[in-house]
Enzyme design. Structure first.
Site, PDB file in Angstrom:
ATOM      1  N   LYS A  89      25.111  37.598   4.546  1.00  0.00           N
ATOM      2  CA  LYS A  89      24.432  38.171   3.376  1.00  0.00           C
ATOM      3  C   LYS A  89      24.479  37.275   2.137  1.00  0.00           C
ATOM      4  O   LYS A  89      23.652  37.413   1.243  1.00  0.00           O
ATOM      5  CB  LYS A  89      25.051  39.527   3.047  1.00  0.00           C
ATOM      6  N   SER A 121      26.754  37.971  12.900  1.00  0.00           N
ATOM      7  CA  SER A 121      26.321  38.144  11.513  1.00  0.00           C
ATOM      8  C   SER A 121      27.447  38.392  10.522  1.00  0.00           C
ATOM      9  O   SER A 121      27.277  38.138   9.325  1.00  0.00           O
ATOM     10  CB  SER A 121      25.299  39.278  11.421  1.00  0.00           C
TER      11      SER A 121
END
Length: 303
Positions: free
Chosen positions: A45, A290
């Site tokens: 992110k 991720s």
């Protein structure tokens, strides 16, 4: 609807290069893992959040987040010296809310169905810029740098497996990979218990699952649904989507820890879960890990 381009992704790569780690490809058996868990905030992110703040140059920011985007935006806001407010749903792992506060942001906890509305209200009342976790071109372009690096490091990649929650990461990765290596297949992966993206692509429109339904999955970062913007990207550029079970996610977390020496949170392990399930195309494969912001007790259980 105008989609993000490879030029947008390349511009994002320039903006974030001093902050985001250029994560390596780690060999795991016959495949490779892209460990975004090695980022300063423990997840991919940081790429989109920093690109958005660097592009918009706001006086202050607010977002709604299941945790990782909130950490990333708090980090970016601190870098630029502006205030940050993060609205999180009840049930967000403490490891994530503590990290958000650690980067200097204010945390507001609300019922899951109120996260977006409270963030929008906070933006209006305090004069802050709303930076959503996935529904913004700058976010998608930043996340696309993951795909850019994959093709640069493995030019003959044939299959890329990428988690899907709100769709920002999969939108960006598919944009970059398909632009640079059109023959490669980009496959999205999501939990069966939050399979709204698979249903949306099958239906030809955005299908929204209520929080009470998506919150059944252990993969807390993948409980959000697609936006019209991310749906448009995935509908145009994704080669398919598969779903994985809760048991497969847990098994993948343990596999990554034992075989690749990598820590993955449940959301970060879904792409590897799909690989281990055998329900994806064969070929030179990269799975995107991720994030690694996992509750220590859960990690002990799966190992």
């Amino acid at each position: 609807m105008e989609l993000v381009t490879i030029d947008d992704v390349r511009a994002a790569a320039e903006r974030i290069k001093a902050v985001a780690v250029r994560t390596p490809l780690v060999r795991m058996g016959e495949a490779w893992v892209k460990p975004e868990s090695l980022q300063p905030v423990g997840a991919f992110k940081i790429r989109g959040a920093y690109n958005a703040v660097a592009s918009l140059r706001p006086d202050g920011v607010v977002t709604h987040s299941s945790g990782n985007h909130g950490q990333a935006l708090a980090y970016a806001a601190k870098e630029f010296g502006v205030p940050c407010v993060v609205v999180v749903p009840e049930g967000t792992p403490r490891v994530k809310t503590d990290a958000i506060r650690g980067w200097g942001a204010e945390v507001v906890v609300v019922p899951p169905e109120q996260r977006e509305s409270v963030a929008e209200k906070t933006a209006a009342e305090r004069g802050l810029t709303l930076v959503p976790p996935y529904d913004h071109p700058a976010i998608i372009a930043g996340q696309g740098t993951v795909g850019l690096e994959i093709v640069e490091d493995l030019p003959d990649v044939e299959v890329v497996l990428v988690p899907v929650g709100g769709g920002g990461l999969a939108s960006g990765v598919s944009t970059a990979v398909k632009a640079l290596r059109p023959d490669a297949r980009v496959i999205g992966v999501e939990p069966e218990l939050a399979g709204d993206a698979a249903q949306s692509l099958a239906a030809g429109r955005v299908v929204v699952w209520e929080p009470a339904r998506t919150f059944r999955t252990i993969a807390d970062g993948l409980r959000t649904c697609l936006s019209e913007l991310t749906y448009a990207h995935l509908n145009a550029r994704l080669d398919g989507i598969v779903t994985v079970t809760e048991d497969e996610i847990r098994a993948a977390m343990g596999h990554l820890a034992r075989r690749a020496r990598l820590v993955a949170e449940p959301s970060g392990a879904v792409a590897t879960a799909a690989l281990l399930s055998g329900r994806v195309p064969a070929g030179r494969t990269v799975t995107v890990l991720s994030g690694g912001n996992v509750d220590p007790d859960l990690l002990r259980q799966v190992i």
